[in-house]
Scaffold this active site. Structure first.
Site, PDB file in Angstrom:
ATOM      1  N   SER A  16      -5.941  -6.691   1.127  1.00  0.00           N
ATOM      2  CA  SER A  16      -5.539  -6.579  -0.285  1.00  0.00           C
ATOM      3  C   SER A  16      -4.066  -6.924  -0.446  1.00  0.00           C
ATOM      4  CB  SER A  16      -5.795  -5.134  -0.764  1.00  0.00           C
ATOM      5  OG  SER A  16      -5.270  -4.911  -2.065  1.00  0.00           O
ATOM      6  N   ASP A  37      -7.888  -3.247   8.268  1.00  0.00           N
ATOM      7  CA  ASP A  37      -7.653  -2.491   7.041  1.00  0.00           C
ATOM      8  C   ASP A  37      -8.685  -1.363   6.990  1.00  0.00           C
ATOM      9  OD1 ASP A  37      -6.223  -3.584   4.108  1.00  0.00           O
ATOM     10  OD2 ASP A  37      -7.658  -1.931   3.986  1.00  0.00           O
ATOM     11  N   ASP A  58      -7.865   2.196  10.912  1.00  0.00           N
ATOM     12  CA  ASP A  58      -6.834   2.993  10.228  1.00  0.00           C
ATOM     13  C   ASP A  58      -5.563   2.913  11.079  1.00  0.00           C
ATOM     14  OD1 ASP A  58      -5.130   5.020   9.370  1.00  0.00           O
ATOM     15  OD2 ASP A  58      -6.713   6.539   9.214  1.00  0.00           O
ATOM     16  N   TYR A 150       7.763   8.748   0.534  1.00  0.00           N
ATOM     17  CA  TYR A 150       7.597   7.289   0.581  1.00  0.00           C
ATOM     18  C   TYR A 150       8.916   6.634   0.999  1.00  0.00           C
ATOM     19  CZ  TYR A 150       6.395   2.521  -0.876  1.00  0.00           C
ATOM     20  OH  TYR A 150       6.160   1.160  -0.895  1.00  0.00           O
ATOM     21  N   LYS A 154       9.675   4.430   4.442  1.00  0.00           N
ATOM     22  CA  LYS A 154      10.081   3.016   4.393  1.00  0.00           C
ATOM     23  C   LYS A 154      11.481   2.811   4.981  1.00  0.00           C
ATOM     24  CE  LYS A 154       6.350   1.233   2.658  1.00  0.00           C
ATOM     25  NZ  LYS A 154       5.586   0.203   3.388  1.00  0.00           N
TER      26      LYS A 154
HETATM   27  N1  LIG Z   1       3.335  -3.649  -4.561  1.00  0.00           N
HETATM   28  C1  LIG Z   1       4.604  -3.315  -4.570  1.00  0.00           C
HETATM   29  O1  LIG Z   1       5.268  -3.335  -5.619  1.00  0.00           O
HETATM   30  C2  LIG Z   1       5.288  -2.926  -3.267  1.00  0.00           C
HETATM   31  C3  LIG Z   1       6.670  -2.705  -3.320  1.00  0.00           C
HETATM   32  C4  LIG Z   1       7.329  -2.348  -2.151  1.00  0.00           C
HETATM   33  C5  LIG Z   1       6.625  -2.231  -0.964  1.00  0.00           C
HETATM   34  N2  LIG Z   1       5.282  -2.435  -0.939  1.00  0.00           N
HETATM   35  C6  LIG Z   1       4.599  -2.280   0.347  1.00  0.00           C
HETATM   36  O2  LIG Z   1       3.853  -3.427   0.627  1.00  0.00           O
HETATM   37  C7  LIG Z   1       2.749  -3.090   1.473  1.00  0.00           C
HETATM   38  C8  LIG Z   1       1.487  -3.692   0.888  1.00  0.00           C
HETATM   39  O3  LIG Z   1       1.262  -3.080  -0.369  1.00  0.00           O
HETATM   40  P1  LIG Z   1       0.427  -3.791  -1.539  1.00  0.00           P
HETATM   41  O4  LIG Z   1       1.220  -3.665  -2.778  1.00  0.00           O
HETATM   42  O5  LIG Z   1      -0.068  -5.103  -1.082  1.00  0.00           O
HETATM   43  O6  LIG Z   1      -0.768  -2.728  -1.678  1.00  0.00           O
HETATM   44  P2  LIG Z   1      -2.342  -2.876  -1.556  1.00  0.00           P
HETATM   45  O7  LIG Z   1      -2.862  -1.504  -1.784  1.00  0.00           O
HETATM   46  O8  LIG Z   1      -2.828  -3.983  -2.399  1.00  0.00           O
HETATM   47  O9  LIG Z   1      -2.541  -3.288  -0.028  1.00  0.00           O
HETATM   48  C9  LIG Z   1      -2.308  -2.380   1.011  1.00  0.00           C
HETATM   49  C10 LIG Z   1      -3.464  -2.455   1.983  1.00  0.00           C
HETATM   50  O10 LIG Z   1      -3.213  -1.534   3.035  1.00  0.00           O
HETATM   51  C11 LIG Z   1      -4.427  -0.893   3.333  1.00  0.00           C
HETATM   52  N3  LIG Z   1      -4.200   0.395   3.970  1.00  0.00           N
HETATM   53  C12 LIG Z   1      -3.763   1.546   3.388  1.00  0.00           C
HETATM   54  N4  LIG Z   1      -3.747   2.533   4.291  1.00  0.00           N
HETATM   55  C13 LIG Z   1      -4.185   1.993   5.455  1.00  0.00           C
HETATM   56  C14 LIG Z   1      -4.404   2.517   6.745  1.00  0.00           C
HETATM   57  N5  LIG Z   1      -4.185   3.805   7.012  1.00  0.00           N
HETATM   58  N6  LIG Z   1      -4.836   1.692   7.713  1.00  0.00           N
HETATM   59  C15 LIG Z   1      -5.092   0.384   7.452  1.00  0.00           C
HETATM   60  N7  LIG Z   1      -4.929  -0.165   6.238  1.00  0.00           N
HETATM   61  C16 LIG Z   1      -4.473   0.634   5.263  1.00  0.00           C
HETATM   62  C17 LIG Z   1      -5.123  -0.738   2.003  1.00  0.00           C
HETATM   63  O11 LIG Z   1      -6.512  -0.494   2.180  1.00  0.00           O
HETATM   64  C18 LIG Z   1      -4.799  -2.048   1.327  1.00  0.00           C
HETATM   65  O12 LIG Z   1      -5.798  -3.004   1.579  1.00  0.00           O
HETATM   66  C19 LIG Z   1       2.719  -1.570   1.545  1.00  0.00           C
HETATM   67  O13 LIG Z   1       3.270  -1.156   2.775  1.00  0.00           O
HETATM   68  C20 LIG Z   1       3.598  -1.149   0.380  1.00  0.00           C
HETATM   69  O14 LIG Z   1       4.206   0.100   0.612  1.00  0.00           O
HETATM   70  C21 LIG Z   1       4.594  -2.789  -2.071  1.00  0.00           C
END
Ligand SMILES: NC(=O)c1ccc[n+]([C@@H]2O[C@H](COP(=O)([O-])OP(=O)(O)OC[C@H]3O[C@@H](n4cnc5c(N)ncnc54)[C@H](O)[C@@H]3O)[C@@H](O)[C@H]2O)c1
Length: 243
Positions: A16, A37, A58, A150, A154
């Site tokens: 995702s 994932d 996980d 969080y 990070k």
């Molecule tokens: N979207 C934003 O604005 C944003 C901003 C800063 C940082 N991030 C970081 O970017 C990364 C990706 O986030 P995203 O926005 O694409 O979110 P998202 O939810 O679309 O994708 C994250 C994916 O990680 C998977 N995941 C969650 N827990 C898991 C686990 N324990 N084991 C394996 N997979 C797991 C989820 O199932 C999901 O498919 C994350 O680390 C998030 O903290 C996102």
């Protein structure tokens, strides 16, 4: 992408959002790609649509990650590119979050990143070449309100990235982090809704939010041969929101 297009690439959280965008870009560049994932249905969909190896694991469960890495190595070969995008959002005041919420954010976001990196380092040392990109967050760089768990997780990812760059760069392995700001993904939509995300564009100097493709493009460059002198860095792909 400079360098051979046959480098086995693993993307955690690749079903995702940012991880999916990264998996797509690296597959299109010709690399053998594997994702893992926790969302089994999305793993199957991504594997089918992108033609990547998809596994359910996980990142907070070390035995599950080790088994996934072992399977990827057996099917695709030694792993020389690792992108850690698996993560969860977490919000709450310091007076209200529970110990379990704290532990979960640290276990998935920080320990999960460590769990994905440690088992692939021997492959990279053996190859004398490797690329590791962690996806951290602007929340780990600035004073992020009402999300201490969080932000701490990070900031930990940023610290881990820097420490590993010192240890691994002598082996030809670069380690960098991309700390995104506002990326339009399912995670962000779950937090503030699609309209809420787009409304934040006015805060960003380039006047738009980012998309997984923006992060994937930077990731591809960081994993190229051309980026061999960039290591231990926070590459801010954030439209100038934090400089
Ligand atoms: N979207 C934003 O604005 C944003 C901003 C800063 C940082 N991030 C970081 O970017 C990364 C990706 O986030 P995203 O926005 O694409 O979110 P998202 O939810 O679309 O994708 C994250 C994916 O990680 C998977 N995941 C969650 N827990 C898991 C686990 N324990 N084991 C394996 N997979 C797991 C989820 O199932 C999901 O498919 C994350 O680390 C998030 O903290 C996102």
């Amino acid at each position: 992408m400079s360098g051979p297009a046959d480098r086995v690439t693993v993307v955690s959280g690749g079903a995702s959002g940012i991880g999916l965008g990264v998996a797509k870009r690296f597959k299109e560049a010709g690399h053998p790609v594997a994702i893992f994932d926790v969302q089994a249905d999305l793993v199957a969909q991504a594997a089918d649509e992108l033609g990547v190896l998809g596994l359910v694991a996980d990142v907070g469960d070390r035995a599950a990650v080790d088994a996934a890495i072992e399977q990827i190595r057996a099917e695709l070969g030694p792993i020389t590119i690792m992108i850690t995008s698996a993560g969860i959002n977490a919000e709450g005041k310091i007076t209200e979050i529970t110990q379990d919420e704290w532990d979960r954010a640290i276990r998935i976001n920080l320990t999960g990143t460590f769990n994905c990196i440690q088992p692939v380092v021997p492959d990279m040392i053996e190859a004398g070449w490797g690329r590791i990109v962690t996806i951290s967050s602007m929340a780990g760089q600035t004073a992020a309100p009402e999300r201490p768990h969080y932000a701490a997780s990070k900031a930990g990812v940023i610290g881990l990235t820097k420490a590993l760059s010192a240890d691994l760069s002598p082996h030809g392995i670069t380690v960098n982090t991309i700390p995104p700001s506002i990326v339009h993904t399912p995670m962000a939509e779950a937090g503030i809704g699609a309209a809420g995300i787009e409304a934040m564009a006015s805060m960003v100097p380039v006047r738009r939010v980012s998309y997984p493709e923006d992060i994937a493009a930077a990731c591809e460059f960081l994993c190229s041969d051309d980026a061999g002198f960039i290591t231990g860095q926070q590459i801010n792909v954030n439209g100038g929101l934090y400089v």
